[in-house]
Design an enzyme around this catalytic site. Structure first.
Site, PDB file in Angstrom:
ATOM      1  N   LYS A  14      12.578  -4.806  51.503  1.00 39.49           N
ATOM      2  CA  LYS A  14      12.956  -5.869  50.570  1.00 39.49           C
ATOM      3  C   LYS A  14      13.084  -7.229  51.272  1.00 39.49           C
ATOM      4  CE  LYS A  14      15.641  -2.817  47.458  1.00 39.49           C
ATOM      5  NZ  LYS A  14      17.035  -2.545  47.009  1.00 39.49           N
ATOM      6  N   THR A 108      23.355   3.887  48.700  1.00 40.48           N
ATOM      7  CA  THR A 108      22.845   2.639  48.095  1.00 40.48           C
ATOM      8  C   THR A 108      23.704   1.422  48.454  1.00 40.48           C
ATOM      9  OG1 THR A 108      22.027   3.922  46.229  1.00 40.48           O
ATOM     10  CG2 THR A 108      22.252   1.566  45.873  1.00 40.48           C
ATOM     11  N   ARG A 122      20.977   1.330  55.592  1.00 46.07           N
ATOM     12  CA  ARG A 122      21.687   0.477  54.627  1.00 46.07           C
ATOM     13  C   ARG A 122      23.067   0.034  55.120  1.00 46.07           C
ATOM     14  NH1 ARG A 122      19.594   3.791  49.436  1.00 46.07           N
ATOM     15  NH2 ARG A 122      17.891   2.405  48.836  1.00 46.07           N
ATOM     16  N   HIS A 147      14.194  -0.100  49.409  1.00 49.42           N
ATOM     17  CA  HIS A 147      14.193   0.806  48.255  1.00 49.42           C
ATOM     18  C   HIS A 147      13.594   2.127  48.704  1.00 49.42           C
ATOM     19  CE1 HIS A 147      13.580   2.490  44.280  1.00 49.42           C
ATOM     20  NE2 HIS A 147      12.388   2.850  44.710  1.00 49.42           N
TER      21      HIS A 147
HETATM   22  P1  AMP Z   1      18.734   2.755  42.383  1.00 51.25           P
HETATM   23  O1  AMP Z   1      17.860   2.752  41.165  1.00 51.25           O
HETATM   24  O2  AMP Z   1      20.000   3.545  42.244  1.00 51.25           O
HETATM   25  O3  AMP Z   1      17.959   3.036  43.637  1.00 51.25           O
HETATM   26  O4  AMP Z   1      19.226   1.255  42.529  1.00 51.25           O
HETATM   27  C1  AMP Z   1      18.281   0.259  42.684  1.00 51.25           C
HETATM   28  C2  AMP Z   1      18.944  -0.965  43.226  1.00 51.25           C
HETATM   29  O5  AMP Z   1      19.787  -1.506  42.239  1.00 51.25           O
HETATM   30  C3  AMP Z   1      19.823  -0.712  44.431  1.00 51.25           C
HETATM   31  O6  AMP Z   1      19.069  -0.748  45.619  1.00 51.25           O
HETATM   32  C4  AMP Z   1      20.796  -1.827  44.344  1.00 51.25           C
HETATM   33  O7  AMP Z   1      20.263  -3.009  44.962  1.00 51.25           O
HETATM   34  C5  AMP Z   1      20.938  -2.054  42.855  1.00 51.25           C
HETATM   35  N1  AMP Z   1      22.098  -1.383  42.263  1.00 51.25           N
HETATM   36  C6  AMP Z   1      22.202  -0.097  41.885  1.00 51.25           C
HETATM   37  N2  AMP Z   1      23.421   0.168  41.384  1.00 51.25           N
HETATM   38  C7  AMP Z   1      24.106  -0.996  41.434  1.00 51.25           C
HETATM   39  C8  AMP Z   1      25.424  -1.396  41.054  1.00 51.25           C
HETATM   40  N3  AMP Z   1      26.292  -0.539  40.508  1.00 51.25           N
HETATM   41  N4  AMP Z   1      25.788  -2.680  41.274  1.00 51.25           N
HETATM   42  C9  AMP Z   1      24.903  -3.556  41.817  1.00 51.25           C
HETATM   43  N5  AMP Z   1      23.647  -3.252  42.197  1.00 51.25           N
HETATM   44  C10 AMP Z   1      23.243  -1.988  42.020  1.00 51.25           C
END
Ligand code: AMP
Length: 246
Positions: A14, A108, A122, A147
């Protein structure tokens, strides 16, 4: 295909990782020596809003969604510098590819990553508070450097979104390609098989597409229910097309 039974997963390096010159470190962490995985495809992508929204479709409507879209488009880390707004997309291939990449990446949320798995990729990221016009904190943006696909099903959706079949050598492909028999054009949110001024050609006859995309386009053209929207198909075939930058 001889690659049946082989797993693939999508990694995106990213904009925050690029800004911090972490690309070499990340490639080293994911190297065959460390993970047993190999490259199947790689490309530099200037992320259009359409591609960003398709990639993060499951987060649509959440408080952090607009910030997430700005982040992956590079607008958060490189405002006003389009030539630096890019991500590096990589397909890794090998046994348990999804699981291995997620293991190396860590949780994450970078704060959780530092707590639970110090030293994972991370754990080097950061969390940025999101505020409203009154300055109140309404959420957070997780700048977590990479990601990684969550499941093999998500990996298939994401790899087909970021890569066209010909971006991946035939001997490394695990999803079926197909040659289009007819032309398909995109114009003002609509699909057509005849050229009109202003149309963008998605496929000429003989072009290679993902079989599942051609199937969806045929259903959309007939006005029948399709497994995905026209935008889902269009977003990937316009990756890095001039004029699709925002
Ligand atoms: P994911 O689909 O779970 O891989 O999430 C994708 C991206 O969304 C992550 O890499 C974060 O940058 C962001 N993200 C996911 N959950 C949250 C959250 N609760 N608050 C803020 N950003 C989030």
């Amino acid at each position: 295909m001889s690659n049946k039974g082989v797993d693939q997963t999508l990694v995106l390096i990213k904009p925050d990782a690029l800004k911090n010159s972490l690309t070499g470190y990340l490639l080293s962490q994911f190297s065959e020596f460390h993970t047993g995985l190999r490259f199947a495809g790689t490309k530099v992508v200037h992320v259009s809003r359409m591609l960003a929204e398709e990639h993060y479709t499951e987060h649509r409507g959440k408080t952090f969604y607009p910030a997430l879209i700005e982040y992956i488009m590079g607008l958060a880390h490189f405002p006003g510098e389009p030539h630096r707004q890019r991500v590096i997309a990589i397909v890794y291939q090998g046994p348990d590819a999804v699981e291995k990449v997620r293991e190396t990446s860590g949780p994450t949320n970078p704060h959780v990553a530092r707590e639970k798995k110090p030293g994972c990729i991370r754990s080097l990221g950061t969390v940025v508070p999101l505020t409203n016009e009154e300055g109140e904190v309404i959420g957070q943006r997780m700048d977590n450097l990479i990601h990684a696909s969550a499941t093999p099903q998500e990996a298939e959706r994401e790899i087909k979104l970021w890569f066209k079949p010909n971006d991946i050598p035939p001997c490394l492909r695990i999803y079926a390609p197909q040659q289009s028999q007819e032309p398909f054009y995109y114009n003002n949110g609509g699909l057509s098989t005849t050229y009109e001024p202003g149309s963008t050609c998605l496929f000429a006859p003989g072009d290679t597409a993902w079989e599942s995309d051609l199937h969806a386009l045929h259903l959309i053209q007939l006005g029948l229910p399709a497994p995905c929207t026209l935008q889902t198909v269009v977003a990937k075939y316009l990756v890095n097309e001039a004029g699709e930058g925002s």
